[in-house]
Motif scaffolding. Structure first.
Motif, PDB file in Angstrom:
ATOM      1  N   LEU A  74       0.678  -0.884   0.742  1.00  0.00           N
ATOM      2  CA  LEU A  74       0.420   0.338   1.506  1.00  0.00           C
ATOM      3  C   LEU A  74       0.194   1.480   0.525  1.00  0.00           C
ATOM      4  O   LEU A  74       1.101   2.235   0.201  1.00  0.00           O
ATOM      5  CB  LEU A  74       1.593   0.625   2.448  1.00  0.00           C
ATOM      6  N   ARG A  75      -1.014   1.584   0.040  1.00  0.00           N
ATOM      7  CA  ARG A  75      -1.319   2.554  -1.023  1.00  0.00           C
ATOM      8  C   ARG A  75      -1.485   3.968  -0.499  1.00  0.00           C
ATOM      9  O   ARG A  75      -1.214   4.924  -1.202  1.00  0.00           O
ATOM     10  CB  ARG A  75      -2.565   2.104  -1.766  1.00  0.00           C
ATOM     11  N   GLU A  76      -1.957   4.107   0.718  1.00  0.00           N
ATOM     12  CA  GLU A  76      -2.155   5.431   1.300  1.00  0.00           C
ATOM     13  C   GLU A  76      -0.886   5.855   2.025  1.00  0.00           C
ATOM     14  O   GLU A  76      -0.330   5.091   2.825  1.00  0.00           O
ATOM     15  CB  GLU A  76      -3.319   5.390   2.301  1.00  0.00           C
ATOM     16  N   ILE A  77      -0.407   7.065   1.759  1.00  0.00           N
ATOM     17  CA  ILE A  77       0.769   7.592   2.446  1.00  0.00           C
ATOM     18  C   ILE A  77       0.273   8.302   3.710  1.00  0.00           C
ATOM     19  O   ILE A  77      -0.276   9.391   3.651  1.00  0.00           O
ATOM     20  CB  ILE A  77       1.562   8.576   1.556  1.00  0.00           C
ATOM     21  N   LYS A  78       0.453   7.647   4.835  1.00  0.00           N
ATOM     22  CA  LYS A  78       0.021   8.214   6.114  1.00  0.00           C
ATOM     23  C   LYS A  78       1.063   9.209   6.611  1.00  0.00           C
ATOM     24  O   LYS A  78       2.247   9.106   6.279  1.00  0.00           O
ATOM     25  CB  LYS A  78      -0.181   7.099   7.132  1.00  0.00           C
TER      26      LYS A  78
ATOM     27  N   PRO B 226       8.830  10.150   7.664  1.00  0.00           N
ATOM     28  CA  PRO B 226      10.239   9.978   8.067  1.00  0.00           C
ATOM     29  C   PRO B 226      10.843   8.635   7.618  1.00  0.00           C
ATOM     30  O   PRO B 226      12.040   8.430   7.715  1.00  0.00           O
ATOM     31  CB  PRO B 226      10.200  10.048   9.594  1.00  0.00           C
ATOM     32  N   HIS B 227       9.997   7.724   7.121  1.00  0.00           N
ATOM     33  CA  HIS B 227      10.437   6.356   6.825  1.00  0.00           C
ATOM     34  C   HIS B 227      10.399   5.994   5.347  1.00  0.00           C
ATOM     35  O   HIS B 227      10.718   4.863   4.991  1.00  0.00           O
ATOM     36  CB  HIS B 227       9.563   5.363   7.600  1.00  0.00           C
ATOM     37  N   ILE B 228       9.983   6.933   4.487  1.00  0.00           N
ATOM     38  CA  ILE B 228       9.867   6.626   3.059  1.00  0.00           C
ATOM     39  C   ILE B 228      10.850   7.464   2.245  1.00  0.00           C
ATOM     40  O   ILE B 228      11.422   8.427   2.736  1.00  0.00           O
ATOM     41  CB  ILE B 228       8.426   6.843   2.541  1.00  0.00           C
TER      42      ILE B 228
ATOM     43  N   MET C 259       8.404   7.729  -5.911  1.00  0.00           N
ATOM     44  CA  MET C 259       9.084   6.757  -5.062  1.00  0.00           C
ATOM     45  C   MET C 259       8.491   6.670  -3.652  1.00  0.00           C
ATOM     46  O   MET C 259       9.068   6.050  -2.772  1.00  0.00           O
ATOM     47  CB  MET C 259      10.583   7.113  -4.937  1.00  0.00           C
ATOM     48  N   LEU C 260       7.356   7.275  -3.422  1.00  0.00           N
ATOM     49  CA  LEU C 260       6.795   7.358  -2.075  1.00  0.00           C
ATOM     50  C   LEU C 260       6.370   6.007  -1.506  1.00  0.00           C
ATOM     51  O   LEU C 260       6.188   5.878  -0.298  1.00  0.00           O
ATOM     52  CB  LEU C 260       5.599   8.327  -2.052  1.00  0.00           C
TER      53      LEU C 260
ATOM     54  N   GLN D 167       4.182  -2.170   9.683  1.00  0.00           N
ATOM     55  CA  GLN D 167       2.999  -1.733   8.931  1.00  0.00           C
ATOM     56  C   GLN D 167       2.316  -2.880   8.186  1.00  0.00           C
ATOM     57  O   GLN D 167       1.112  -2.823   7.931  1.00  0.00           O
ATOM     58  CB  GLN D 167       3.366  -0.618   7.949  1.00  0.00           C
ATOM     59  N   VAL D 168       3.052  -3.905   7.826  1.00  0.00           N
ATOM     60  CA  VAL D 168       2.476  -5.023   7.065  1.00  0.00           C
ATOM     61  C   VAL D 168       2.382  -6.313   7.886  1.00  0.00           C
ATOM     62  O   VAL D 168       2.043  -7.364   7.339  1.00  0.00           O
ATOM     63  CB  VAL D 168       3.254  -5.271   5.752  1.00  0.00           C
ATOM     64  N   ALA D 169       2.646  -6.227   9.175  1.00  0.00           N
ATOM     65  CA  ALA D 169       2.680  -7.423  10.023  1.00  0.00           C
ATOM     66  C   ALA D 169       1.383  -8.222   9.979  1.00  0.00           C
ATOM     67  O   ALA D 169       1.402  -9.455  10.025  1.00  0.00           O
ATOM     68  CB  ALA D 169       3.018  -7.038  11.461  1.00  0.00           C
TER      69      ALA D 169
END
Length: 193
Positions: A46-50, A55-57, A63-64, A76-78
């Motif tokens: 997950l390279r892009e920080i949406k 609230p979840h990172i 460290m993002l 997100q990775v399912a």
């Protein structure tokens, strides 16, 4: 100690010529794969920080890519079939235990520079005055907590000018079967502290 979670690309012999060149360069002939927080060898999936990630990172410099919410990361990775889902502890003061809500298996300890880019164990060409390549497991990690702490301290003291020797110590656990988590109707129920 608080667990963090990350999904990374596997790096294995299936990567063909890239793998072969890496093994030749590194001399780590014992490896079956590399499991690391090294962003060059095993980049995050997950390279892009949406916007919905915030609230979840982990909201900290460098460290993002780490999530504090396992369930959210798994959603997100399912759809990504080939992945390593890792549970990690940064700079543990003792051998940590993985959370019990998933089948997380201990793999070992990684030493990654403070920018969370490069592993001193598997991507710096080695530090023979600090550790022998033969000490690394078949996934490129140190397996003994005391030895990992010793290597972390020696890297800093013997190589103070080397940026990649100023490392965080990471305990690394891997989800045994990431596909099984969603194949049985979702994530297991668990208490959230």
């Amino acid at each position: 100690m608080t667990p963090w979670f990350i999904a990374t690309e596997p790096f294995t012999p299936a990567d063909g010529e890239k793998w072969d060149k890496y093994i030749e360069w590194s001399g780590l002939k014992q490896l079956d794969e590399v499991v690391s927080l090294d962003g060059l060898l095993c980049p995050t999936l997950l390279r892009e920080i949406k916007d919905e990630y915030w609230p979840h990172i982990v909201n900290e410099d460098f460290m993002l890519q780490f999530f504090v919410d396992f369930d959210f990361l798994m959603t997100q990775v399912a759809e990504i079939e080939t992945k390593n889902v890792l549970c990690v502890f940064r700079n543990p003061t003792r051998e940590p235990e993985a959370p019990s809500f998933a089948d997380l298996r201990f793999l070992g300890y990684d030493l990654v520079d403070r920018d969370c880019c490069i592993s001193a164990l598997t991507n710096c060409g080695g530090f023979p005055d600090v550790f022998a390549n033969s000490e690394l497991s078949r996934v490129g990690l140190l397996t003994d907590f005391g030895r990992a702490v010793e290597v972390q301290h020696k890297l800093r003291s013997l190589h103070p000018a080397e940026h990649h020797a100023d490392c965080h110590l990471w305990a690394v656990f891997r989800l045994a079967a990431a596909s099984d988590v969603t194949a049985h109707g979702g994530l297991p129920d668990r208490d959230v502290a």
